[in-house]
Design a protein around this motif. Structure first.
Motif, PDB file in Angstrom:
ATOM      1  N   GLN A  10      36.255  31.223  50.046  1.00 25.60           N
ATOM      2  CA  GLN A  10      35.603  32.426  50.596  1.00 25.60           C
ATOM      3  C   GLN A  10      34.744  33.060  49.510  1.00 25.60           C
ATOM      4  OE1 GLN A  10      35.773  33.508  53.746  1.00 25.60           O
ATOM      5  NE2 GLN A  10      37.379  32.121  54.474  1.00 25.60           N
ATOM      6  N   PRO A  11      33.571  32.477  49.237  1.00 30.34           N
ATOM      7  CA  PRO A  11      32.763  32.965  48.103  1.00 30.34           C
ATOM      8  C   PRO A  11      32.313  34.423  48.231  1.00 30.34           C
ATOM      9  CG  PRO A  11      31.861  30.915  49.011  1.00 30.34           C
ATOM     10  CD  PRO A  11      32.945  31.338  49.920  1.00 30.34           C
ATOM     11  N   GLU A  12      32.476  35.019  49.427  1.00 29.45           N
ATOM     12  CA  GLU A  12      32.138  36.451  49.498  1.00 29.45           C
ATOM     13  C   GLU A  12      33.117  37.291  48.665  1.00 29.45           C
ATOM     14  OE1 GLU A  12      33.653  35.271  53.675  1.00 29.45           O
ATOM     15  OE2 GLU A  12      32.808  34.338  51.895  1.00 29.45           O
ATOM     16  N   LEU A  13      34.235  36.677  48.235  1.00 31.91           N
ATOM     17  CA  LEU A  13      35.179  37.382  47.365  1.00 31.91           C
ATOM     18  C   LEU A  13      34.995  36.967  45.905  1.00 31.91           C
ATOM     19  CD1 LEU A  13      38.581  37.380  49.340  1.00 31.91           C
ATOM     20  CD2 LEU A  13      36.748  39.050  49.409  1.00 31.91           C
ATOM     21  N   ARG A  14      33.822  36.406  45.563  1.00 31.99           N
ATOM     22  CA  ARG A  14      33.670  35.827  44.221  1.00 31.99           C
ATOM     23  C   ARG A  14      33.739  36.848  43.089  1.00 31.99           C
ATOM     24  NH1 ARG A  14      28.556  35.842  46.055  1.00 31.99           N
ATOM     25  NH2 ARG A  14      28.629  33.830  47.116  1.00 31.99           N
ATOM     26  N   ASP A  15      33.573  38.136  43.429  1.00 28.93           N
ATOM     27  CA  ASP A  15      33.653  39.169  42.378  1.00 28.93           C
ATOM     28  C   ASP A  15      35.078  39.626  42.082  1.00 28.93           C
ATOM     29  OD1 ASP A  15      33.780  40.186  44.972  1.00 28.93           O
ATOM     30  OD2 ASP A  15      33.163  42.198  44.303  1.00 28.93           O
ATOM     31  N   ARG A  16      36.075  39.106  42.783  1.00 30.15           N
ATOM     32  CA  ARG A  16      37.457  39.504  42.501  1.00 30.15           C
ATOM     33  C   ARG A  16      37.884  38.958  41.138  1.00 30.15           C
ATOM     34  NH1 ARG A  16      36.359  41.511  46.738  1.00 30.15           N
ATOM     35  NH2 ARG A  16      37.801  42.335  48.299  1.00 30.15           N
ATOM     36  N   ASP A  17      38.652  39.781  40.417  1.00 31.03           N
ATOM     37  CA  ASP A  17      39.073  39.404  39.075  1.00 31.03           C
ATOM     38  C   ASP A  17      40.442  38.710  39.127  1.00 31.03           C
ATOM     39  OD1 ASP A  17      40.043  39.300  36.477  1.00 31.03           O
ATOM     40  OD2 ASP A  17      39.051  41.180  35.904  1.00 31.03           O
ATOM     41  N   GLN A  38      42.186  37.078  36.881  1.00 34.73           N
ATOM     42  CA  GLN A  38      43.120  37.382  35.778  1.00 34.73           C
ATOM     43  C   GLN A  38      43.883  38.664  36.094  1.00 34.73           C
ATOM     44  OE1 GLN A  38      43.674  35.504  33.145  1.00 34.73           O
ATOM     45  NE2 GLN A  38      41.823  34.245  32.830  1.00 34.73           N
ATOM     46  N   LYS A  39      43.151  39.654  36.561  1.00 31.62           N
ATOM     47  CA  LYS A  39      43.773  40.943  36.906  1.00 31.62           C
ATOM     48  C   LYS A  39      44.736  40.787  38.076  1.00 31.62           C
ATOM     49  CE  LYS A  39      41.017  44.901  35.549  1.00 31.62           C
ATOM     50  NZ  LYS A  39      39.805  45.646  35.975  1.00 31.62           N
ATOM     51  N   ILE A  40      44.354  39.967  39.059  1.00 29.44           N
ATOM     52  CA  ILE A  40      45.209  39.753  40.228  1.00 29.44           C
ATOM     53  C   ILE A  40      46.512  39.081  39.809  1.00 29.44           C
ATOM     54  CG2 ILE A  40      45.401  38.401  42.374  1.00 29.44           C
ATOM     55  CD1 ILE A  40      42.355  39.020  42.785  1.00 29.44           C
ATOM     56  N   ARG A  41      46.387  38.054  38.970  1.00 32.10           N
ATOM     57  CA  ARG A  41      47.577  37.366  38.476  1.00 32.10           C
ATOM     58  C   ARG A  41      48.484  38.338  37.724  1.00 32.10           C
ATOM     59  NH1 ARG A  41      47.983  33.105  34.057  1.00 32.10           N
ATOM     60  NH2 ARG A  41      46.456  34.463  33.048  1.00 32.10           N
ATOM     61  N   GLU A  42      47.873  39.160  36.884  1.00 26.24           N
ATOM     62  CA  GLU A  42      48.599  40.147  36.096  1.00 26.24           C
ATOM     63  C   GLU A  42      49.311  41.156  37.003  1.00 26.24           C
ATOM     64  OE1 GLU A  42      48.451  39.731  32.889  1.00 26.24           O
ATOM     65  OE2 GLU A  42      49.524  41.538  32.224  1.00 26.24           O
ATOM     66  N   ALA A  43      48.616  41.637  38.027  1.00 27.47           N
ATOM     67  CA  ALA A  43      49.199  42.630  38.938  1.00 27.47           C
ATOM     68  C   ALA A  43      50.343  42.012  39.754  1.00 27.47           C
ATOM     69  CB  ALA A  43      48.131  43.184  39.870  1.00 27.47           C
ATOM     70  N   PHE A  44      50.182  40.740  40.099  1.00 27.84           N
ATOM     71  CA  PHE A  44      51.241  40.042  40.833  1.00 27.84           C
ATOM     72  C   PHE A  44      52.495  39.981  39.957  1.00 27.84           C
ATOM     73  CE2 PHE A  44      51.556  36.497  44.284  1.00 27.84           C
ATOM     74  CZ  PHE A  44      52.867  36.855  44.548  1.00 27.84           C
ATOM     75  N   LEU A  55      43.936  45.726  44.531  1.00 34.74           N
ATOM     76  CA  LEU A  55      42.963  44.842  43.878  1.00 34.74           C
ATOM     77  C   LEU A  55      42.358  43.839  44.840  1.00 34.74           C
ATOM     78  CD1 LEU A  55      44.496  43.514  40.531  1.00 34.74           C
ATOM     79  CD2 LEU A  55      42.470  44.944  40.812  1.00 34.74           C
ATOM     80  N   VAL A  56      43.107  43.487  45.875  1.00 36.91           N
ATOM     81  CA  VAL A  56      42.740  42.328  46.679  1.00 36.91           C
ATOM     82  C   VAL A  56      42.061  42.654  48.011  1.00 36.91           C
ATOM     83  CG1 VAL A  56      43.679  40.289  47.843  1.00 36.91           C
ATOM     84  CG2 VAL A  56      44.450  40.870  45.557  1.00 36.91           C
ATOM     85  N   LYS A  57      42.178  43.891  48.455  1.00 36.68           N
ATOM     86  CA  LYS A  57      41.615  44.303  49.761  1.00 36.68           C
ATOM     87  C   LYS A  57      40.661  43.290  50.390  1.00 36.68           C
ATOM     88  CE  LYS A  57      42.035  49.239  50.138  1.00 36.68           C
ATOM     89  NZ  LYS A  57      41.947  50.054  48.920  1.00 36.68           N
ATOM     90  N   GLN A  58      40.997  42.893  51.597  1.00 38.96           N
ATOM     91  CA  GLN A  58      40.184  41.887  52.297  1.00 38.96           C
ATOM     92  C   GLN A  58      40.264  42.169  53.782  1.00 38.96           C
ATOM     93  OE1 GLN A  58      41.685  37.926  51.705  1.00 38.96           O
ATOM     94  NE2 GLN A  58      39.961  36.941  52.723  1.00 38.96           N
ATOM     95  N   THR A  59      39.154  42.091  54.488  1.00 33.46           N
ATOM     96  CA  THR A  59      39.225  42.316  55.930  1.00 33.46           C
ATOM     97  C   THR A  59      38.936  41.017  56.677  1.00 33.46           C
ATOM     98  OG1 THR A  59      36.929  42.990  55.969  1.00 33.46           O
ATOM     99  CG2 THR A  59      38.570  44.756  55.853  1.00 33.46           C
ATOM    100  N   VAL A  60      39.652  40.843  57.782  1.00 32.43           N
ATOM    101  CA  VAL A  60      39.446  39.683  58.646  1.00 32.43           C
ATOM    102  C   VAL A  60      38.581  40.160  59.814  1.00 32.43           C
ATOM    103  CG1 VAL A  60      40.642  38.100  60.218  1.00 32.43           C
ATOM    104  CG2 VAL A  60      41.615  38.583  57.962  1.00 32.43           C
ATOM    105  N   THR A  64      44.121  34.231  53.988  1.00 36.32           N
ATOM    106  CA  THR A  64      43.599  35.380  53.236  1.00 36.32           C
ATOM    107  C   THR A  64      44.000  35.163  51.775  1.00 36.32           C
ATOM    108  OG1 THR A  64      45.577  36.755  53.470  1.00 36.32           O
ATOM    109  CG2 THR A  64      43.936  36.890  55.241  1.00 36.32           C
ATOM    110  N   LEU A  65      43.316  35.833  50.874  1.00 38.82           N
ATOM    111  CA  LEU A  65      43.527  35.545  49.450  1.00 38.82           C
ATOM    112  C   LEU A  65      44.984  35.639  48.994  1.00 38.82           C
ATOM    113  CD1 LEU A  65      42.619  34.934  46.570  1.00 38.82           C
ATOM    114  CD2 LEU A  65      41.770  37.266  46.379  1.00 38.82           C
ATOM    115  N   LEU A  66      45.660  36.743  49.297  1.00 38.40           N
ATOM    116  CA  LEU A  66      47.033  36.882  48.799  1.00 38.40           C
ATOM    117  C   LEU A  66      47.993  35.905  49.455  1.00 38.40           C
ATOM    118  CD1 LEU A  66      47.831  40.640  48.150  1.00 38.40           C
ATOM    119  CD2 LEU A  66      47.679  38.764  46.506  1.00 38.40           C
ATOM    120  N   GLY A  67      47.795  35.669  50.746  1.00 35.32           N
ATOM    121  CA  GLY A  67      48.643  34.708  51.444  1.00 35.32           C
ATOM    122  C   GLY A  67      48.414  33.299  50.897  1.00 35.32           C
ATOM    123  N   TYR A  68      47.146  33.022  50.585  1.00 33.51           N
ATOM    124  CA  TYR A  68      46.761  31.713  50.048  1.00 33.51           C
ATOM    125  C   TYR A  68      47.388  31.492  48.667  1.00 33.51           C
ATOM    126  CZ  TYR A  68      43.383  27.978  48.759  1.00 33.51           C
ATOM    127  OH  TYR A  68      42.788  26.807  48.382  1.00 33.51           O
TER     128      TYR A  68
END
Ligand code: DN4
Length: 260
Positions: free
Chosen positions: A37-44, A46-52, A75-80, A111-115
């Motif tokens: 989902q390249p529309e989420l390409r600006d998500r960080d 490293q930060k997501i991994r750290e927050a998890f 950090l991850v907010k995503q809409t379907v 979705t990103l977090l589920g994935y």
């Protein structure tokens, strides 16, 4: 016999954290945000991994709360998009095959977090910076407020709250109760659909090829579901053996008599 290291002693009844959890989470995050989902390409990532990691590390693995995951979800907010949400219960593989072909449809694991979290296990321990790779609390045998269960319940709740238009659910007609009130779908998702946004829930009851059908749209478990959904002012439709899903089953097992 020598006294073994305390870490070899299994504290909990569930499988331990997945080996290389951190690396897998990071790799999946990059794969998803850069390729899937390249529309989420600006998500960080490293930060997501750290927050998890920060959500559960150094904490009692049986005292998880939704709040523990709020920084991660922020950090991850995503809409379907509307009409694209697919729920499932006891039909994980089939639902995923379906969304893989219908690229614009989303299960929670699309979705990103589920994935990132799909099929992974994770837990830590109070007073340690390490993950516990030996064992993690089992949701039935140890505690229901473990970090994995709380994560999926929270994600499932948000996923359902955000659905709009028509929502679909793929249910298993080869077990006695295609709809189970105690499943995540029955316990969390159905009750968190927003009737102001979701006008219809479409159920597909699918029988495994070559297995005797045990439940269908006219069975009592689907009637339970129909009743719950209609009480919530959402229209309910149900179809047995939806043909597009059936075709997927036949790709895998073309010799089955019902595929001719
Ligand atoms: P299900 O087929 O009964 O369960 C799916 C998986 O979730 C199974 O491996 C279950 O483990 C596990 N599970 C269910 N409830 C819990 C819990 N409280 N704590 C830990 N694991 C649990 O289907 P379902 O209706 O329960 O869940 C599917 C729906 O919820 C989908 O629509 C998804 O959006 C969402 N969901 C996805 C996942 C996932 O991808 C997990 C949970 C929920 P077991 O019963 O085999 O031990 O993994």
């Amino acid at each position: 016999r020598m006294w073994r290291h305390s870490s070899e002693h299994k504290k909990w009844n569930g499988t331990g954290s997945t080996a290389h959890f951190q690396e897998i989470a990071l790799e999946r995050c990059y794969n998803y945000t850069q390729l899937v989902q390249p529309e989420l390409r600006d998500r960080d990532c490293q930060k997501i991994r750290e927050a998890f990691r920060n959500a559960f590390i150094s904490k009692d693995p049986c005292s998880a709360t939704e709040e523990d995951y709020h920084p991660l979800l922020k950090l991850v907010k995503q809409t379907v998009p509307c009409d694209k949400t697919v729920f499932w219960s006891k039909t994980k593989e089939l639902a995923h095959q379906y969304t893989k072909v219908q690229r614009e449809m989303f299960t929670l694991e699309d979705t990103l977090l589920g994935y990132i979290a799909d099929d992974l296990r994770w837990c830590g321990d109070a007073g340690s910076y390490e993950m516990n790779y030996q064992s993690c609390p089992h949701w039935k045998k140890d505690c229901s407020n473990n970090f994995v269960s709380v994560f999926w319940d929270l994600l499932s709740k948000r996923f359902a709250e955000n659905a709009c238009g028509v929502a679909q659910v793929v249910l298993n007609g080869s077990i006695s109760n295609a709809f189970d009130r105690k499943s995540t779908f029955g316990r969390v998702e159905v009750h968190n659909l927003n009737p102001m946004k979701v006008h219809t829930l479409q159920a597909w009851v699918i029988h495994d090829l070559g297995k005797f059908p045990s439940d269908s749209c006219s069975g009592s478990s689907i009637n339970d579901l129909r009743w719950i959904v209609m009480q919530r002012n959402i229209k309910f439709t149900c179809h047995d053996n939806y043909s597009s899903v059936k075709f997927l089953q036949c790709v895998k097992k073309p010799e089955d008599s019902s595929c001719r």
